[in-house]
Motif scaffolding. Structure first.
Motif, PDB file in Angstrom:
ATOM      1  N   SER A  32       3.006   4.200  18.959  1.00 53.92           N
ATOM      2  CA  SER A  32       2.207   3.369  18.074  1.00 53.92           C
ATOM      3  C   SER A  32       1.265   4.208  17.211  1.00 53.92           C
ATOM      4  CB  SER A  32       1.403   2.333  18.868  1.00 53.92           C
ATOM      5  OG  SER A  32       0.446   2.975  19.678  1.00 53.92           O
ATOM      6  N   ILE A  33       1.000   3.700  16.004  1.00 51.63           N
ATOM      7  CA  ILE A  33       0.104   4.343  15.054  1.00 51.63           C
ATOM      8  C   ILE A  33      -0.950   3.313  14.657  1.00 51.63           C
ATOM      9  CG2 ILE A  33      -0.060   5.474  12.799  1.00 51.63           C
ATOM     10  CD1 ILE A  33       2.987   5.932  13.003  1.00 51.63           C
ATOM     11  N   ILE A  34      -2.215   3.709  14.669  1.00 54.01           N
ATOM     12  CA  ILE A  34      -3.285   2.802  14.266  1.00 54.01           C
ATOM     13  C   ILE A  34      -3.554   2.974  12.782  1.00 54.01           C
ATOM     14  CG2 ILE A  34      -5.682   2.125  14.633  1.00 54.01           C
ATOM     15  CD1 ILE A  34      -5.475   3.251  17.462  1.00 54.01           C
ATOM     16  N   ILE A  35      -3.448   1.865  12.041  1.00 54.50           N
ATOM     17  CA  ILE A  35      -3.634   1.878  10.589  1.00 54.50           C
ATOM     18  C   ILE A  35      -4.398   0.621  10.179  1.00 54.50           C
ATOM     19  CG2 ILE A  35      -2.398   1.561   8.391  1.00 54.50           C
ATOM     20  CD1 ILE A  35      -0.248   3.414   9.412  1.00 54.50           C
ATOM     21  N   ASP A  36      -5.269   0.763   9.193  1.00 59.49           N
ATOM     22  CA  ASP A  36      -5.925  -0.381   8.570  1.00 59.49           C
ATOM     23  C   ASP A  36      -5.174  -0.664   7.272  1.00 59.49           C
ATOM     24  OD1 ASP A  36      -7.506  -2.153   7.146  1.00 59.49           O
ATOM     25  OD2 ASP A  36      -9.403  -1.239   7.749  1.00 59.49           O
ATOM     26  N   ALA A  37      -4.336  -1.696   7.283  1.00 60.16           N
ATOM     27  CA  ALA A  37      -3.485  -1.984   6.116  1.00 60.16           C
ATOM     28  C   ALA A  37      -4.323  -2.300   4.882  1.00 60.16           C
ATOM     29  CB  ALA A  37      -2.541  -3.143   6.427  1.00 60.16           C
TER      30      ALA A  37
ATOM     31  N   ALA B 116       0.821  -1.213   0.000  1.00 66.64           N
ATOM     32  CA  ALA B 116       0.000   0.000   0.000  1.00 66.64           C
ATOM     33  C   ALA B 116       0.851   1.257   0.000  1.00 66.64           C
ATOM     34  CB  ALA B 116      -0.927  -0.007   1.212  1.00 66.64           C
ATOM     35  N   ILE B 117       1.838   1.323   0.873  1.00 70.21           N
ATOM     36  CA  ILE B 117       2.594   2.570   1.007  1.00 70.21           C
ATOM     37  C   ILE B 117       3.634   2.755  -0.091  1.00 70.21           C
ATOM     38  CG2 ILE B 117       2.202   2.782   3.471  1.00 70.21           C
ATOM     39  CD1 ILE B 117       4.888   1.648   4.041  1.00 70.21           C
ATOM     40  N   THR B 118       4.067   1.643  -0.715  1.00 65.67           N
ATOM     41  CA  THR B 118       5.048   1.757  -1.800  1.00 65.67           C
ATOM     42  C   THR B 118       4.400   1.578  -3.170  1.00 65.67           C
ATOM     43  OG1 THR B 118       5.613  -0.597  -1.778  1.00 65.67           O
ATOM     44  CG2 THR B 118       6.868   0.860  -0.310  1.00 65.67           C
ATOM     45  N   LYS B 119       3.096   1.245  -3.165  1.00 64.11           N
ATOM     46  CA  LYS B 119       2.359   0.971  -4.413  1.00 64.11           C
ATOM     47  C   LYS B 119       3.053  -0.123  -5.216  1.00 64.11           C
ATOM     48  CE  LYS B 119       0.266   5.533  -4.604  1.00 64.11           C
ATOM     49  NZ  LYS B 119      -0.024   6.744  -5.396  1.00 64.11           N
ATOM     50  N   SER B 120       3.581  -1.107  -4.471  1.00 67.87           N
ATOM     51  CA  SER B 120       4.237  -2.256  -5.094  1.00 67.87           C
ATOM     52  C   SER B 120       3.281  -3.435  -5.121  1.00 67.87           C
ATOM     53  CB  SER B 120       5.494  -2.643  -4.305  1.00 67.87           C
ATOM     54  OG  SER B 120       6.400  -1.575  -4.257  1.00 67.87           O
ATOM     55  N   LYS B 121       3.691  -4.490  -5.790  1.00 64.43           N
ATOM     56  CA  LYS B 121       2.893  -5.704  -5.851  1.00 64.43           C
ATOM     57  C   LYS B 121       3.775  -6.889  -5.466  1.00 64.43           C
ATOM     58  CE  LYS B 121      -0.869  -3.732  -7.304  1.00 64.43           C
ATOM     59  NZ  LYS B 121      -2.038  -3.628  -6.411  1.00 64.43           N
ATOM     60  N   VAL B 122       3.903  -7.126  -4.157  1.00 67.29           N
ATOM     61  CA  VAL B 122       4.624  -8.309  -3.701  1.00 67.29           C
ATOM     62  C   VAL B 122       3.606  -9.248  -3.077  1.00 67.29           C
ATOM     63  CG1 VAL B 122       6.741  -7.020  -3.292  1.00 67.29           C
ATOM     64  CG2 VAL B 122       5.157  -7.356  -1.413  1.00 67.29           C
ATOM     65  N   GLU B 123       3.977 -10.497  -2.925  1.00 68.34           N
ATOM     66  CA  GLU B 123       3.052 -11.501  -2.445  1.00 68.34           C
ATOM     67  C   GLU B 123       2.615 -11.209  -1.006  1.00 68.34           C
ATOM     68  OE1 GLU B 123       2.745 -16.337  -2.698  1.00 68.34           O
ATOM     69  OE2 GLU B 123       4.711 -15.414  -2.421  1.00 68.34           O
TER      70      GLU B 123
ATOM     71  N   LYS C  95      18.261   0.403  17.692  1.00 63.66           N
ATOM     72  CA  LYS C  95      17.574   1.156  16.651  1.00 63.66           C
ATOM     73  C   LYS C  95      16.274   1.765  17.179  1.00 63.66           C
ATOM     74  CE  LYS C  95      19.383  -1.953  13.086  1.00 63.66           C
ATOM     75  NZ  LYS C  95      20.297  -1.019  12.437  1.00 63.66           N
ATOM     76  N   PRO C  96      15.853   2.889  16.604  1.00 69.96           N
ATOM     77  CA  PRO C  96      14.553   3.461  16.974  1.00 69.96           C
ATOM     78  C   PRO C  96      13.428   2.536  16.494  1.00 69.96           C
ATOM     79  CG  PRO C  96      15.916   5.057  15.772  1.00 69.96           C
ATOM     80  CD  PRO C  96      16.572   3.717  15.632  1.00 69.96           C
ATOM     81  N   PHE C  97      12.347   2.481  17.259  1.00 70.82           N
ATOM     82  CA  PHE C  97      11.204   1.626  16.930  1.00 70.82           C
ATOM     83  C   PHE C  97       9.945   2.454  16.699  1.00 70.82           C
ATOM     84  CE2 PHE C  97      13.866  -1.729  18.340  1.00 70.82           C
ATOM     85  CZ  PHE C  97      13.292  -2.934  17.976  1.00 70.82           C
ATOM     86  N   LEU C  98       9.167   2.046  15.691  1.00 69.30           N
ATOM     87  CA  LEU C  98       7.806   2.535  15.491  1.00 69.30           C
ATOM     88  C   LEU C  98       6.889   1.324  15.547  1.00 69.30           C
ATOM     89  CD1 LEU C  98       8.207   4.844  12.355  1.00 69.30           C
ATOM     90  CD2 LEU C  98       7.721   5.609  14.664  1.00 69.30           C
ATOM     91  N   TYR C  99       5.721   1.491  16.124  1.00 68.92           N
ATOM     92  CA  TYR C  99       4.784   0.374  16.207  1.00 68.92           C
ATOM     93  C   TYR C  99       3.522   0.707  15.423  1.00 68.92           C
ATOM     94  CZ  TYR C  99       7.922  -1.185  19.874  1.00 68.92           C
ATOM     95  OH  TYR C  99       9.039  -1.577  20.568  1.00 68.92           O
ATOM     96  N   ILE C 100       3.149  -0.193  14.504  1.00 63.14           N
ATOM     97  CA  ILE C 100       1.952  -0.026  13.693  1.00 63.14           C
ATOM     98  C   ILE C 100       0.908  -1.021  14.174  1.00 63.14           C
ATOM     99  CG2 ILE C 100       0.957  -0.089  11.373  1.00 63.14           C
ATOM    100  CD1 ILE C 100       3.087   2.083  11.757  1.00 63.14           C
ATOM    101  N   GLU C 101      -0.212  -0.521  14.670  1.00 63.86           N
ATOM    102  CA  GLU C 101      -1.321  -1.387  15.058  1.00 63.86           C
ATOM    103  C   GLU C 101      -2.192  -1.592  13.827  1.00 63.86           C
ATOM    104  OE1 GLU C 101      -3.350  -0.269  18.668  1.00 63.86           O
ATOM    105  OE2 GLU C 101      -1.702   1.073  19.193  1.00 63.86           O
ATOM    106  N   ASN C 102      -2.133  -2.785  13.262  1.00 60.47           N
ATOM    107  CA  ASN C 102      -2.943  -3.095  12.089  1.00 60.47           C
ATOM    108  C   ASN C 102      -4.350  -3.459  12.559  1.00 60.47           C
ATOM    109  OD1 ASN C 102      -3.868  -3.660   9.548  1.00 60.47           O
ATOM    110  ND2 ASN C 102      -2.678  -5.531   9.289  1.00 60.47           N
ATOM    111  N   SER C 103      -5.222  -2.477  12.518  1.00 54.08           N
ATOM    112  CA  SER C 103      -6.585  -2.635  13.000  1.00 54.08           C
ATOM    113  C   SER C 103      -7.536  -2.713  11.808  1.00 54.08           C
ATOM    114  CB  SER C 103      -6.938  -1.454  13.918  1.00 54.08           C
ATOM    115  OG  SER C 103      -8.203  -1.609  14.484  1.00 54.08           O
TER     116      SER C 103
END
Length: 376
Positions: A246-251, A39-46, A218-226
């Motif tokens: 943490s950041i709340i995101i619907d992947a 989604a964020i890179t607009k790529s198509k990986v499996e 390393k610095p950490f970011l947390y993504i809550e896939n909701s």
């Protein structure tokens, strides 16, 4: 007599010297890493419903949206507009026992060592059709699993380094005495279940242990896939996580948004009542976590955004463009981007006295438009 050159006349051949920073996307299998990466890179990986769908890391380069750059490019009627970038790396899912080589542990750990920051995706959503590697959704447990594996991998590394450094420290060499003391600090923290980035070091300790590269430093970011409830226009699952990073995101929603045009995406986000996309949230959080800022060079040939560490002095910022700029730095002509717009360009800025001349001690600010002068 030295020839004084300006950035504007030299910038066209320097594009290849711009360095982006890397964020590694990690997490347990089937938490939505690849879906978010796509989604964020607009790529198509499996993005498959089984563990280890991602084996070799996928790398996507994402342009950092910056309204300031666009407006300055319009003002200068620039032939070329070059945003700064972030590289996202989709790394294979980690499982319990990775530090001992379980699953794809060794590959995972080698890939993650190379990134600048770690973005951990934690599954918060419930979906019986998507297998959870541990049988049920428990974000707190999943975060602990990742943390423990990284800590154990670091502990193994530190213990080996202590054994090696101890021999040299016995000679009384201050550099190795300090390095051994730093490693022992890290060892104590890791054995206590803490991340290496919680260990406080003084300036001398930092200077003598730059080669100690640990995963949990390393610095950490947390993504809550909701999941976003389209009927209630809100995220359906409340966070169980306590981390402030943490950041709340619907992947899945982000994946759907990535298929739309910029105009359609903005309209849809407004309709949902979501102020910014997941990518924008991640970029803002990444810059804050890594302590980064953006400065801009603007002219008729090219307007370009550059990334540097907050607190960088003018010569250091110039060095992000080319090392010659830092070595031969003479001065910087500086103005904030909004003041340059208000003055309707450099001529108006000079007439108003808003264009400042700064020396080697000037600390570059976010949003500065800078014109570097240097002697080759």
């Amino acid at each position: 007599m030295s020839t004084v050159l300006s950035l504007t006349s030299q910038v066209s051949f320097l594009t290849s010297f711009t360095m982006s920073f890397q964020i590694g996307i990690v997490g347990l299998p089937n938490v939505g890493k690849s879906t978010l990466f796509n989604a964020i890179t607009k790529s198509k990986v499996e993005a498959a419903n089984y563990p280890f769908a991602t084996i070799d890391p996928n790398v996507g380069v994402v342009a950092v949206p910056d309204e300031r750059l666009e407006k300055l490019a319009q003002l200068e009627n620039s032939e070329k507009v070059v945003p700064t970038t972030i590289e996202f790396v989709d790394i294979a899912g980690l499982v319990s026992g990775a530090h001992k080589g379980e699953g794809l542990g060794n590959q995972f750990l080698s890939h993650i060592r190379e990134v600048d920051a770690i973005m951990e995706v934690v599954r918060v959503f419930e979906n019986n059709d998507i297998i959870h590697v541990n049988g049920n959704v428990d974000p707190v447990r999943d975060m602990e699993t990742i943390a423990i594996e990284l800590q154990l991998a670091d502990l193994q590394n530190v213990e080996k380094r202590i054994e090696s450094v101890s021999k040299q420290a016995k000679s009384g060499d201050r550099e190795f005495v300090i390095k051994k003391a730093v490693l022992e600090k890290y060892k104590a923290a890791l054995e206590a279940g803490q991340m290496a980035n919680t260990v406080e070091l003084n300036d001398e300790e930092k200077a003598n242990s730059k080669d100690v590269q640990l995963l949990t430093q390393k610095p950490f970011l947390y993504i809550e896939n909701s999941q976003f409830d389209l009927n209630k226009k809100a995220f359906a699952h409340a966070s169980r996580l306590t981390t402030q990073d943490s950041i709340i995101i619907d992947a899945q929603l982000e994946s759907e948004l990535s298929e739309l045009t910029d105009e359609e995406r903005a309209e849809y986000l407004q309709e949902l009542g979501i102020p910014e996309s997941g990518l924008d949230k991640i970029i803002h959080a990444a810059y804050k976590t890594l302590g980064l800022i953006t400065f801009i060079t603007a002219g008729p040939k090219e307007s370009k955004a550059w990334t540097c560490t907050a607190g960088s002095k003018a010569p250091q910022a110039a060095g992000k463009i080319h090392t010659d700029f830092e070595k031969g730095f003479i001065r910087a002509e500086v103005i904030q981007w909004d003041k340059l717009l208000e003055a309707n360009g450099y001529v108006g800025a000079k007439e108003k006295g808003w264009l400042r001349v700064e020396g080697k001690e000037y600390i570059v600010q976010d949003g500065d438009v800078v014109h570097f002068r240097f002697a080759p």
